[in-house]
Write a protein that holds these residues in place. Structure first.
Motif, PDB file in Angstrom:
ATOM      1  N   MET A   1      59.096  13.041 154.793  1.00 56.01           N
ATOM      2  CA  MET A   1      58.636  12.056 155.029  1.00 56.01           C
ATOM      3  C   MET A   1      58.388  11.460 154.223  1.00 56.01           C
ATOM      4  O   MET A   1      57.326  11.666 153.200  1.00 56.01           O
ATOM      5  CB  MET A   1      57.294  12.464 156.029  1.00 56.01           C
ATOM      6  N   ASN A   2      58.618  10.035 154.443  1.00 51.35           N
ATOM      7  CA  ASN A   2      57.779   8.668 153.094  1.00 51.35           C
ATOM      8  C   ASN A   2      57.028   9.094 153.492  1.00 51.35           C
ATOM      9  O   ASN A   2      56.173   7.725 154.131  1.00 51.35           O
ATOM     10  CB  ASN A   2      59.205   7.997 153.019  1.00 51.35           C
ATOM     11  N   THR A   3      55.893   7.849 151.947  1.00 48.82           N
ATOM     12  CA  THR A   3      54.326   7.427 152.095  1.00 48.82           C
ATOM     13  C   THR A   3      54.564   6.834 151.606  1.00 48.82           C
ATOM     14  O   THR A   3      54.614   5.752 150.141  1.00 48.82           O
ATOM     15  CB  THR A   3      53.266   8.671 151.800  1.00 48.82           C
ATOM     16  N   PHE A   4      53.533   5.775 151.995  1.00 46.56           N
ATOM     17  CA  PHE A   4      53.585   4.242 151.318  1.00 46.56           C
ATOM     18  C   PHE A   4      52.069   4.030 151.143  1.00 46.56           C
ATOM     19  O   PHE A   4      51.512   4.080 151.922  1.00 46.56           O
ATOM     20  CB  PHE A   4      54.330   3.257 151.866  1.00 46.56           C
ATOM     21  N   ALA A  15      55.166 -10.571 152.321  1.00 47.36           N
ATOM     22  CA  ALA A  15      56.001 -11.497 152.446  1.00 47.36           C
ATOM     23  C   ALA A  15      57.080 -11.942 152.927  1.00 47.36           C
ATOM     24  O   ALA A  15      57.876 -12.653 152.982  1.00 47.36           O
ATOM     25  CB  ALA A  15      56.956 -10.075 150.716  1.00 47.36           C
ATOM     26  N   LEU A  16      56.952 -11.363 153.940  1.00 48.88           N
ATOM     27  CA  LEU A  16      58.019 -11.261 155.369  1.00 48.88           C
ATOM     28  C   LEU A  16      57.277 -12.277 156.888  1.00 48.88           C
ATOM     29  O   LEU A  16      56.093 -12.591 157.084  1.00 48.88           O
ATOM     30  CB  LEU A  16      58.248  -9.983 156.212  1.00 48.88           C
ATOM     31  N   ARG A  17      58.840 -13.324 157.040  1.00 54.61           N
ATOM     32  CA  ARG A  17      58.151 -14.233 157.644  1.00 54.61           C
ATOM     33  C   ARG A  17      58.971 -13.270 158.883  1.00 54.61           C
ATOM     34  O   ARG A  17      57.607 -13.833 160.165  1.00 54.61           O
ATOM     35  CB  ARG A  17      59.464 -15.001 158.088  1.00 54.61           C
ATOM     36  N   GLY A  18      59.044 -12.108 159.102  1.00 54.80           N
ATOM     37  CA  GLY A  18      58.911 -11.603 160.571  1.00 54.80           C
ATOM     38  C   GLY A  18      58.515 -10.404 161.047  1.00 54.80           C
ATOM     39  O   GLY A  18      57.153 -10.401 159.729  1.00 54.80           O
ATOM     40  N   ASP A  19      58.664  -9.259 161.113  1.00 55.46           N
ATOM     41  CA  ASP A  19      57.383  -8.324 161.651  1.00 55.46           C
ATOM     42  C   ASP A  19      57.812  -6.911 160.538  1.00 55.46           C
ATOM     43  O   ASP A  19      58.889  -6.491 160.657  1.00 55.46           O
ATOM     44  CB  ASP A  19      57.541  -8.271 162.649  1.00 55.46           C
ATOM     45  N   LEU A  20      56.840  -6.473 160.407  1.00 54.56           N
ATOM     46  CA  LEU A  20      56.728  -4.905 159.296  1.00 54.56           C
ATOM     47  C   LEU A  20      56.336  -4.114 160.583  1.00 54.56           C
ATOM     48  O   LEU A  20      54.327  -4.218 160.755  1.00 54.56           O
ATOM     49  CB  LEU A  20      56.250  -4.493 158.066  1.00 54.56           C
ATOM     50  N   ILE A  21      57.107  -3.466 160.957  1.00 55.13           N
ATOM     51  CA  ILE A  21      56.630  -1.933 162.501  1.00 55.13           C
ATOM     52  C   ILE A  21      56.116  -1.105 161.534  1.00 55.13           C
ATOM     53  O   ILE A  21      56.938  -0.580 161.143  1.00 55.13           O
ATOM     54  CB  ILE A  21      56.886  -2.442 163.274  1.00 55.13           C
ATOM     55  N   ARG A  22      55.614  -0.140 161.612  1.00 58.39           N
ATOM     56  CA  ARG A  22      55.093   1.310 161.507  1.00 58.39           C
ATOM     57  C   ARG A  22      54.619   2.106 162.523  1.00 58.39           C
ATOM     58  O   ARG A  22      54.887   1.634 163.443  1.00 58.39           O
ATOM     59  CB  ARG A  22      53.756   1.266 160.292  1.00 58.39           C
ATOM     60  N   PRO A  23      54.774   3.333 162.238  1.00 61.38           N
ATOM     61  CA  PRO A  23      54.844   4.527 163.462  1.00 61.38           C
ATOM     62  C   PRO A  23      53.257   4.277 164.108  1.00 61.38           C
ATOM     63  O   PRO A  23      52.853   4.158 165.227  1.00 61.38           O
ATOM     64  CB  PRO A  23      55.125   5.761 162.652  1.00 61.38           C
ATOM     65  N   SER A  64      64.347  -0.624 146.192  1.00 59.58           N
ATOM     66  CA  SER A  64      63.245   0.117 145.421  1.00 59.58           C
ATOM     67  C   SER A  64      62.996   1.527 145.479  1.00 59.58           C
ATOM     68  O   SER A  64      62.754   2.462 144.303  1.00 59.58           O
ATOM     69  CB  SER A  64      62.004  -1.152 145.247  1.00 59.58           C
ATOM     70  N   GLU A  65      63.430   1.963 146.435  1.00 61.71           N
ATOM     71  CA  GLU A  65      61.918   3.084 147.233  1.00 61.71           C
ATOM     72  C   GLU A  65      62.803   3.952 147.884  1.00 61.71           C
ATOM     73  O   GLU A  65      62.216   5.250 147.745  1.00 61.71           O
ATOM     74  CB  GLU A  65      60.902   2.799 149.077  1.00 61.71           C
ATOM     75  N   GLY A  66      64.164   3.509 147.506  1.00 66.02           N
ATOM     76  CA  GLY A  66      65.008   5.054 147.553  1.00 66.02           C
ATOM     77  C   GLY A  66      65.136   5.709 148.944  1.00 66.02           C
ATOM     78  O   GLY A  66      65.558   6.300 150.194  1.00 66.02           O
ATOM     79  N   LEU A  67      64.927   4.739 150.088  1.00 67.43           N
ATOM     80  CA  LEU A  67      65.017   4.769 151.330  1.00 67.43           C
ATOM     81  C   LEU A  67      66.167   4.627 151.885  1.00 67.43           C
ATOM     82  O   LEU A  67      66.954   3.932 151.532  1.00 67.43           O
ATOM     83  CB  LEU A  67      64.045   3.724 152.336  1.00 67.43           C
ATOM     84  N   PRO A  68      66.721   5.350 152.908  1.00 66.54           N
ATOM     85  CA  PRO A  68      67.598   5.213 153.886  1.00 66.54           C
ATOM     86  C   PRO A  68      67.645   3.920 154.523  1.00 66.54           C
ATOM     87  O   PRO A  68      66.883   4.194 155.085  1.00 66.54           O
ATOM     88  CB  PRO A  68      67.827   6.116 154.073  1.00 66.54           C
TER      89      PRO A  68
END
Length: 462
Positions: A1-4, A15-23, A64-68
């Motif tokens: 599991m990635n942690t940020f 930085a986004l105009r759209g939405d960032l959705i997290r669990p 940059s984060e190495g995410l799939p």
């Protein structure tokens, strides 16, 4: 599991105009769900892009984060490539801009559009391009993998009519490709799938079609399946380009247009669209409507958009789906094994489709696009579905057996390849085509950031 860290995610969200959705967000479960319920994954992040700037930022973050990285347009991916566990889903669905040029007969559409969106705009001018038989399908994955629909004989594959595209590559470049600008990249996008970047908009050539076409479905009792298949071969031999047709062997739904006594029993539907002069449609489609004793004949004049959405209610969101395919040329030889598999349907939702090809599609040179299978007259599309997990393994096993009944070496259609895996991908392309695709992959995505697709691996895997 990635942690940020919160600061990292806060910077991305700002930085986004759209939405960032997290669990932890209230809308997460809805945002992570896709049309095909067979794939229930939990992304670490979902970015709902409002425009190209959001795409650029999401690709940069994933790299940059190495995410799939999973790219989602309409979300109909049969192998589930439009979602991912513990990675980033780049959701293009809010990007639905469309511009039609009626004089130039082109349409430019953003990658979040569905075929129903594009059809609605182009039909305002009596124009269309080959789109999905299910109008809730996204335009992007459909077009990039080929695109077989009701206009395939009149207009060719969707990818044959892709004349330009905008794409964000793995290294963060925003590029335009056309016949005059990076033509090798355009060649690869015409059938090579999402291997080379995030396509943000697509420009298609259009044709005069509609707004009314002569089309529909005719139904025959399942006991006549072999007779219908052999008759279908005769009825489509030498057919004009304006006529595209398919056979669907399935189970009769409890639909009001079918007699109650046939509900739940084996049935064969023959669908067709005549995209020529409306007054010629009855005569042109009649051979398809006289293959055996008729149960119900629903052919007639109807809006093109109505035909495009006719089957939508049969393919709702939330079912478990697995599709497989095989191209073939001899329907007389294939008829008996296909009827045998028809007798083994594992549940009433499973179907066997035989789609007539040729016409404009067949006249495109094999090396003109990455979609190189042009010499086969038919394609078998096996649709395996269940309402939940319990019936799914049996449906998948049946689908694999049904396509294998045509022989293990039959070429496959990349959009109807139910799973990933190098063997299945290679079976969709001739050797020379595959090697050419690898060369394009090496140039634009050598580290294979875009690997959640029917993957063309770079020559030196990351």
């Amino acid at each position: 599991m990635n942690t940020f860290g919160e600061a990292t995610l806060g910077e991305l969200a700002q930085a986004l105009r759209g939405d960032l959705i997290r669990p932890s967000d209230p809308g997460y479960d809805e945002a992570r769900s896709i049309w095909n319920a067979a794939h229930d994954k939990r992304p670490a992040l979902i970015v709902r892009c409002q425009g190209v700037a959001d795409v650029l930022k999401a690709v940069e973050f994933a790299r940059s984060e190495g995410l799939p990285l999973a790219v989602r347009g309409g979300g109909h991916s049969i192998p589930g490539f439009s979602t991912v566990d513990d990675g980033l889903v780049l959701d293009l669905s809010p990007m639905k801009g469309i511009r039609v040029d009626p004089e130039g007969r082109t349409v430019t559409a953003q990658a979040g559009c569905l075929w129903s969106d594009v059809d609605a705009e182009t039909q305002a001018f009596g124009l269309a391009v080959t789109g999905g038989i299910i109008s809730t399908t996204g335009i992007s994955g459909f077009a990039l993998g080929g695109g077989i629909g009701w206009l395939v004989r009149r207009a060719g594959l969707t990818c044959d009519n892709l004349i330009a595209a905008d794409i964000v590559t793995a290294d963060g470049q925003y590029l335009h490709t056309s016949e005059d600008e990076r033509p090798e990249l355009l060649w690869a996008l015409r059938g090579g799938g999402g291997n080379f970047g995030v396509v943000t908009s697509l420009q298609f050539r259009l044709y005069e079609v509609g707004p009314t076409v002569f089309s529909g479905l005719v139904f025959y009792a399942g006991e006549h399946a072999e007779r219908v298949l052999r008759g279908f071969r005769t009825a489509t031999a030498g057919a004009p380009d304006e006529l595209t047709a398919l056979v669907n062997m399935t189970t009769a739904p409890p639909a009001p247009f079918l007699p109650e006594e046939i509900h739940g029993k084996p049935i064969v539907a023959v669908g067709g669209m005549w995209a020529g002069r409306i007054e010629d449609g009855d005569a042109a489609t009649r051979p398809l409507r006289e293959l055996a004793p008729v149960v119900t004949d629903l052919f007639g004049p109807m809006p093109y958009t109505a035909m495009q959405g006719l089957l939508d209610p049969l393919y709702p969101r939330g079912m478990w789906n697995y599709f497989r395919s095989a191209f073939f040329d001899d329907l007389d030889r294939a008829a008996a094994p296909l009827v045998r598999e028809f007798g083994r349907l594992p549940n009433p939702l499973t179907e066997i489709h035989v789609h007539h090809l040729g016409g404009a599609m067949g006249r495109v040179p094999a090396d003109a696009t990455a979609f190189a299978t042009r010499d086969q007259e038919f394609i078998l599309n096996v649709v395996a579905r269940s309402t939940d997990a319990d019936g799914y393994p049996a449906a998948v096993a049946w689908a694999r057996g049904a396509t294998d009944a045509l022989g293990p070496d039959a070429p496959t259609y990349v959009n109807f390849t139910g799973e990933g895996g190098a063997d299945r991908v290679r079976a969709a392309y001739p050797k020379d085509t595959y090697e050419r695709l690898v060369a394009v992959k090496d140039r634009y995505d050598p580290a294979n950031l875009f690997r959640l697709n029917q993957n063309i691996s770079p020559s030196v895997p990351a």
